[in-house]
Design a protein around this motif. Structure first.
Motif, mmCIF file in Angstrom:
data_model
loop_
_atom_site.group_PDB
_atom_site.id
_atom_site.type_symbol
_atom_site.label_atom_id
_atom_site.label_comp_id
_atom_site.label_asym_id
_atom_site.label_seq_id
_atom_site.Cartn_x
_atom_site.Cartn_y
_atom_site.Cartn_z
ATOM 1 N N PRO A 160 0.843 -1.201 0.000
ATOM 2 C CA PRO A 160 0.000 0.000 0.000
ATOM 3 C C PRO A 160 0.880 1.253 0.000
ATOM 4 O O PRO A 160 1.800 1.377 0.808
ATOM 5 C CB PRO A 160 -0.783 -0.109 1.312
ATOM 6 C CG PRO A 160 -0.676 -1.534 1.728
ATOM 7 C CD PRO A 160 0.619 -2.049 1.170
ATOM 8 N N ASN A 190 1.143 5.604 -1.886
ATOM 9 C CA ASN A 190 0.463 6.705 -2.574
ATOM 10 C C ASN A 190 0.560 6.635 -4.085
ATOM 11 O O ASN A 190 -0.189 7.314 -4.783
ATOM 12 C CB ASN A 190 1.000 8.042 -2.062
ATOM 13 C CG ASN A 190 0.538 8.297 -0.651
ATOM 14 O OD1 ASN A 190 -0.654 8.286 -0.368
ATOM 15 N ND2 ASN A 190 1.479 8.502 0.256
ATOM 16 N N ARG A 248 -2.525 6.255 -5.991
ATOM 17 C CA ARG A 248 -3.403 7.412 -6.160
ATOM 18 C C ARG A 248 -3.155 8.095 -7.499
ATOM 19 O O ARG A 248 -3.980 8.866 -7.973
ATOM 20 C CB ARG A 248 -3.169 8.419 -5.034
ATOM 21 C CG ARG A 248 -3.639 7.914 -3.682
ATOM 22 C CD ARG A 248 -3.348 8.854 -2.516
ATOM 23 N NE ARG A 248 -3.451 10.254 -2.854
ATOM 24 C CZ ARG A 248 -2.551 11.161 -2.499
ATOM 25 N NH1 ARG A 248 -1.478 10.824 -1.830
ATOM 26 N NH2 ARG A 248 -2.718 12.419 -2.816
ATOM 27 N N SER A 289 -6.667 4.763 -6.468
ATOM 28 C CA SER A 289 -6.977 4.746 -5.044
ATOM 29 C C SER A 289 -7.224 6.170 -4.568
ATOM 30 O O SER A 289 -6.627 7.124 -5.076
ATOM 31 C CB SER A 289 -5.808 4.131 -4.266
ATOM 32 O OG SER A 289 -6.038 4.230 -2.883
ATOM 33 N N THR A 327 -7.139 6.584 -1.140
ATOM 34 C CA THR A 327 -6.573 6.496 0.209
ATOM 35 C C THR A 327 -5.208 7.166 0.254
ATOM 36 O O THR A 327 -4.314 6.835 -0.523
ATOM 37 C CB THR A 327 -6.423 5.020 0.634
ATOM 38 O OG1 THR A 327 -7.687 4.384 0.511
ATOM 39 C CG2 THR A 327 -5.926 4.907 2.055
ATOM 40 N N ARG A 350 -1.841 7.542 2.076
ATOM 41 C CA ARG A 350 -1.001 6.729 2.967
ATOM 42 C C ARG A 350 0.119 7.595 3.544
ATOM 43 O O ARG A 350 0.574 8.544 2.883
ATOM 44 C CB ARG A 350 -0.368 5.578 2.190
ATOM 45 C CG ARG A 350 -1.340 4.724 1.456
ATOM 46 C CD ARG A 350 -1.765 3.582 2.294
ATOM 47 N NE ARG A 350 -2.694 2.753 1.520
ATOM 48 C CZ ARG A 350 -3.489 1.888 2.067
ATOM 49 N NH1 ARG A 350 -3.507 1.721 3.362
ATOM 50 N NH2 ARG A 350 -4.302 1.169 1.322
#
Length: 184
Positions: free
Chosen positions: A91, A93, A96, A148, A150, A152
């Protein structure tokens, strides 16, 4: 060359299943998710083994002589490949900013190797992986792949970069032993 081509057909044939959601859905119903993944992995591995054997046994047919600077460019281009591959599984960035870190890694890997190799087998191998990765990104986007949202902590990005750099160095050092081709 026949073994290489057979391996590519098997490898890409199984990887193109998601393009046909009805076929994939029927296979999931019939074998269950774990059974489907197991069969998928076995068939993909068979294709990959045939690709490796086919490349090792191919008769080298020169098509063009790449200039030396393209070897150096390929060495540089390979670093982000390993970072993209690490970002696929950790996981971070990067997801993104791109929906497909693995496919971007394959795109850069195939492009770098196309530039550095001018024989027919290499052009077939790396050209097919380049075409597949670009097609698969397009296809996944049409099926609704999304970036994504999210956010991080930056430590995850540092971890992805560190793992990518370590993997790059390991492959750089082991390339002659794994593939029979010295990078330098």
């Amino acid at each position: 060359m026949t073994t290489l081509l057979l391996g590519l057909v098997i490898f890409f044939g199984i990887h193109l299943l998601p393009v046909y959601p009805n076929v994939r859905g029927r296979l999931l119903e019939r074998f269950g998710e774990n059974g489907y993944k197991g069969i998928f992995a076995l068939i993909a591995m068979l294709g990959l083994i045939l690709i490796v054997i086919g490349m090792g046994r191919r008769q080298v047919v020169p098509v063009w002589e790449p200039p030396v600077f393209l070897d150096h460019l390929a060495i540089v281009v390979m670093l982000p490949v390993f970072i993209f591959l690490a970002a696929t599984y950790i996981p971070c960035n990067m997801k993104r900013f791109t929906r497909h870190p693995m496919l971007w890694g394959v795109t850069f890997w195939a492009s770098a190797h196309l530039l550095a190799n001018g024989d027919l087998g290499s052009i077939i191998l790396f050209g097919s992986f380049l075409a597949y990765s670009l097609f698969d990104m397009w296809s996944a986007n049409r099926r609704g792949a999304e970036k994504s949202i999210t956010v991080r902590p930056v430590i995850y990005d540092a971890l992805v970069a560190a793992i990518g750099i370590i993997a790059y160095v390991i492959f750089f050092l082991l390339h002659p032993y794994m593939f029979g081709v010295s990078i330098i």
